[in-house]
Design a protein around this motif. Structure first.
Motif, PDB file in Angstrom:
ATOM      1  N   TRP A  59       0.839  -1.209   0.000  1.00  0.00           N
ATOM      2  CA  TRP A  59       0.000   0.000   0.000  1.00  0.00           C
ATOM      3  C   TRP A  59       0.870   1.254   0.000  1.00  0.00           C
ATOM      4  O   TRP A  59       0.606   2.201  -0.755  1.00  0.00           O
ATOM      5  N   LEU A  60       1.907   1.275   0.833  1.00  0.00           N
ATOM      6  CA  LEU A  60       2.798   2.437   0.882  1.00  0.00           C
ATOM      7  C   LEU A  60       3.428   2.711  -0.479  1.00  0.00           C
ATOM      8  O   LEU A  60       3.464   3.855  -0.942  1.00  0.00           O
ATOM      9  N   LYS A  61       3.910   1.667  -1.123  1.00  0.00           N
ATOM     10  CA  LYS A  61       4.567   1.837  -2.425  1.00  0.00           C
ATOM     11  C   LYS A  61       3.571   2.261  -3.497  1.00  0.00           C
ATOM     12  O   LYS A  61       3.845   3.174  -4.290  1.00  0.00           O
ATOM     13  N   ASN A  62       2.434   1.604  -3.547  1.00  0.00           N
ATOM     14  CA  ASN A  62       1.444   1.897  -4.581  1.00  0.00           C
ATOM     15  C   ASN A  62       0.899   3.317  -4.489  1.00  0.00           C
ATOM     16  O   ASN A  62       0.452   3.881  -5.485  1.00  0.00           O
ATOM     17  N   ASN A  63       0.936   3.885  -3.277  1.00  0.00           N
ATOM     18  CA  ASN A  63       0.409   5.233  -3.085  1.00  0.00           C
ATOM     19  C   ASN A  63       1.504   6.295  -2.995  1.00  0.00           C
ATOM     20  O   ASN A  63       1.230   7.451  -2.656  1.00  0.00           O
ATOM     21  N   GLY A  64       2.726   5.908  -3.318  1.00  0.00           N
ATOM     22  CA  GLY A  64       3.818   6.872  -3.413  1.00  0.00           C
ATOM     23  C   GLY A  64       4.412   7.309  -2.089  1.00  0.00           C
ATOM     24  O   GLY A  64       5.107   8.340  -2.031  1.00  0.00           O
ATOM     25  N   PHE A  65       4.187   6.525  -1.024  1.00  0.00           N
ATOM     26  CA  PHE A  65       4.692   6.907   0.295  1.00  0.00           C
ATOM     27  C   PHE A  65       5.949   6.146   0.704  1.00  0.00           C
ATOM     28  O   PHE A  65       6.438   6.324   1.822  1.00  0.00           O
ATOM     29  N   LEU A  66       6.482   5.311  -0.160  1.00  0.00           N
ATOM     30  CA  LEU A  66       7.673   4.543   0.173  1.00  0.00           C
ATOM     31  C   LEU A  66       8.475   4.239  -1.073  1.00  0.00           C
ATOM     32  O   LEU A  66       7.934   3.782  -2.077  1.00  0.00           O
ATOM     33  N   LYS A  67       9.773   4.486  -0.967  1.00  0.00           N
ATOM     34  CA  LYS A  67      10.746   4.007  -1.952  1.00  0.00           C
ATOM     35  C   LYS A  67      11.682   3.085  -1.199  1.00  0.00           C
ATOM     36  O   LYS A  67      12.251   3.480  -0.179  1.00  0.00           O
ATOM     37  N   SER A  68      11.830   1.850  -1.668  1.00  0.00           N
ATOM     38  CA  SER A  68      12.691   0.914  -0.953  1.00  0.00           C
ATOM     39  C   SER A  68      13.425   0.012  -1.928  1.00  0.00           C
ATOM     40  O   SER A  68      13.003  -0.186  -3.067  1.00  0.00           O
ATOM     41  N   SER A  69      14.546  -0.515  -1.459  1.00  0.00           N
ATOM     42  CA  SER A  69      15.325  -1.463  -2.251  1.00  0.00           C
ATOM     43  C   SER A  69      16.266  -2.197  -1.307  1.00  0.00           C
ATOM     44  O   SER A  69      16.361  -1.867  -0.119  1.00  0.00           O
ATOM     45  N   TYR A  70      16.948  -3.199  -1.844  1.00  0.00           N
ATOM     46  CA  TYR A  70      17.971  -3.911  -1.091  1.00  0.00           C
ATOM     47  C   TYR A  70      19.327  -3.506  -1.654  1.00  0.00           C
ATOM     48  O   TYR A  70      19.575  -3.629  -2.860  1.00  0.00           O
ATOM     49  N   VAL A  71      20.187  -2.991  -0.794  1.00  0.00           N
ATOM     50  CA  VAL A  71      21.536  -2.581  -1.182  1.00  0.00           C
ATOM     51  C   VAL A  71      22.506  -3.568  -0.543  1.00  0.00           C
ATOM     52  O   VAL A  71      22.623  -3.621   0.686  1.00  0.00           O
ATOM     53  N   ASP A  72      23.156  -4.376  -1.373  1.00  0.00           N
ATOM     54  CA  ASP A  72      24.047  -5.422  -0.857  1.00  0.00           C
ATOM     55  C   ASP A  72      23.336  -6.300   0.168  1.00  0.00           C
ATOM     56  O   ASP A  72      23.907  -6.674   1.194  1.00  0.00           O
ATOM     57  N   GLY A  73      22.063  -6.591  -0.117  1.00  0.00           N
ATOM     58  CA  GLY A  73      21.283  -7.455   0.747  1.00  0.00           C
ATOM     59  C   GLY A  73      20.687  -6.783   1.967  1.00  0.00           C
ATOM     60  O   GLY A  73      20.056  -7.444   2.794  1.00  0.00           O
ATOM     61  N   ILE A  74      20.841  -5.473   2.071  1.00  0.00           N
ATOM     62  CA  ILE A  74      20.329  -4.737   3.235  1.00  0.00           C
ATOM     63  C   ILE A  74      19.136  -3.880   2.817  1.00  0.00           C
ATOM     64  O   ILE A  74      19.209  -3.111   1.859  1.00  0.00           O
ATOM     65  N   TYR A  75      18.040  -4.016   3.558  1.00  0.00           N
ATOM     66  CA  TYR A  75      16.835  -3.244   3.256  1.00  0.00           C
ATOM     67  C   TYR A  75      17.050  -1.777   3.590  1.00  0.00           C
ATOM     68  O   TYR A  75      17.483  -1.422   4.694  1.00  0.00           O
ATOM     69  N   VAL A  76      16.713  -0.907   2.635  1.00  0.00           N
ATOM     70  CA  VAL A  76      16.741   0.541   2.842  1.00  0.00           C
ATOM     71  C   VAL A  76      15.458   1.118   2.250  1.00  0.00           C
ATOM     72  O   VAL A  76      15.133   0.859   1.089  1.00  0.00           O
ATOM     73  N   GLY A  77      14.733   1.878   3.045  1.00  0.00           N
ATOM     74  CA  GLY A  77      13.491   2.491   2.573  1.00  0.00           C
ATOM     75  C   GLY A  77      13.367   3.922   3.060  1.00  0.00           C
ATOM     76  O   GLY A  77      13.935   4.292   4.096  1.00  0.00           O
ATOM     77  N   VAL A  78      12.631   4.742   2.319  1.00  0.00           N
ATOM     78  CA  VAL A  78      12.439   6.147   2.673  1.00  0.00           C
ATOM     79  C   VAL A  78      10.991   6.561   2.422  1.00  0.00           C
ATOM     80  O   VAL A  78      10.422   6.265   1.362  1.00  0.00           O
ATOM     81  N   THR A  79      10.416   7.224   3.405  1.00  0.00           N
ATOM     82  CA  THR A  79       9.161   7.960   3.236  1.00  0.00           C
ATOM     83  C   THR A  79       9.533   9.437   3.196  1.00  0.00           C
ATOM     84  O   THR A  79      10.083   9.967   4.174  1.00  0.00           O
ATOM     85  N   ASP A  80       9.267  10.105   2.094  1.00  0.00           N
ATOM     86  CA  ASP A  80       9.746  11.475   1.895  1.00  0.00           C
ATOM     87  C   ASP A  80       9.050  12.511   2.771  1.00  0.00           C
ATOM     88  O   ASP A  80       9.662  13.514   3.150  1.00  0.00           O
TER      89      ASP A  80
END
Length: 245
Positions: free
Chosen positions: A196-217
């Motif tokens: 829901w967060l991603k679909n509504n533009g409230f979260l950008k996340s990815s895995y960097v070298d296997g580590i979860y990183v996410g941001v709500t702007d």
């Protein structure tokens, strides 16, 4: 630089990169600069008062946080102030820290109008998730229930809990607050919440070298949407209609 940043973290999730909690905290402090304010979710693990088992004791300077190593290390940094509110507490360092914390005890709800949570919403804080997913850690999902107060759409949402609180100035007070009845967690749609967060533009996340990183702007925009949905009987909790007011 200069941002107000709330961090949800897990050192277990960061184990693969081999950094210490202090290294991460120092990096974030440097990233924000002197004009920025760094905030950690430092939720206290309170123990019962010895002679009153129904009362929990909270010392903002000494009570350990159950939200991981990083907030516990952060709370020991110079000039860090932790909320005196004993539930879902935040710890902060920077020019906005004092103002964010000073009136927290005026409410009996952790995300009420005088809370640190309301402050970060009103000041459009960014939210960073490092080593732990938003699905597991996004406490903003609980903002509407406290912000709406008696207008929250579910009956019998809260339990009452008594606390004995040692304030930052050493004064000890008793306070009774309302906390969400843990029975409602069975209706929490945890993993669909991240979608829901991603679909509504409230979260950008990815895995960097296997580590979860996410941001709500912008926590304000997220809170505004969550409040609007709650007014229409929608939330991250899939509450059967029979429990509605």
């Amino acid at each position: 630089k200069g941002n107000l940043l709330l961090v949800h973290s897990s050192m277990d999730g960061l184990a693969a990169c081999g950094v210490s909690a202090k290294e991460v905290i120092d990096f974030l402090i440097d990233l924000l600069g002197d004009s920025g304010t760094l905030v950690f979710a430092a939720y206290p693990k309170c123990k019962p008062v010895t002679d009153e088992s129904d009362v929990l004791y909270y010392d903002s300077k000494r009570t350990m946080s159950w939200t991981g190593l990083m907030p516990n290390v952060f709370c020991r940094y110079p000039n860090v102030i932790r909320s005196e509110y004993p539930y879902n507490s935040l710890a902060a360092r920077g020019p906005l820290a004092d103002e964010m914390i000073k009136n927290n005890l005026d409410d009996d709800l952790s995300q009420g109008p005088h809370s640190s949570w309301h402050y970060i919403v009103e000041h459009h804080a960014k939210i960073l998730y490092i080593g732990v997913s938003a699905a597991m850690s996004c406490t903003m999902f609980n903002y509407p229930e406290d912000a709406l107060g008696d207008n929250w759409y579910v009956k019998d949402w809260y339990n009452v809990q008594k606390y004995r609180i040692k304030k930052n100035n050493g004064e000890i007070i008793d306070k009774t607050i309302r906390e969400r009845n843990p029975e409602w967690y069975r209706y929490y749609a945890m993993f669909s919440s991240e979608v829901w967060l991603k679909n509504n533009g409230f979260l950008k996340s990815s895995y960097v070298d296997g580590i979860y990183v996410g941001v709500t702007d912008d926590s304000y925009l997220l809170a505004k949407r969550l409040l609007n949905d709650a007014c229409n009987h929608k939330s991250v909790y899939r509450i059967p209609r029979k429990y509605w007011k």
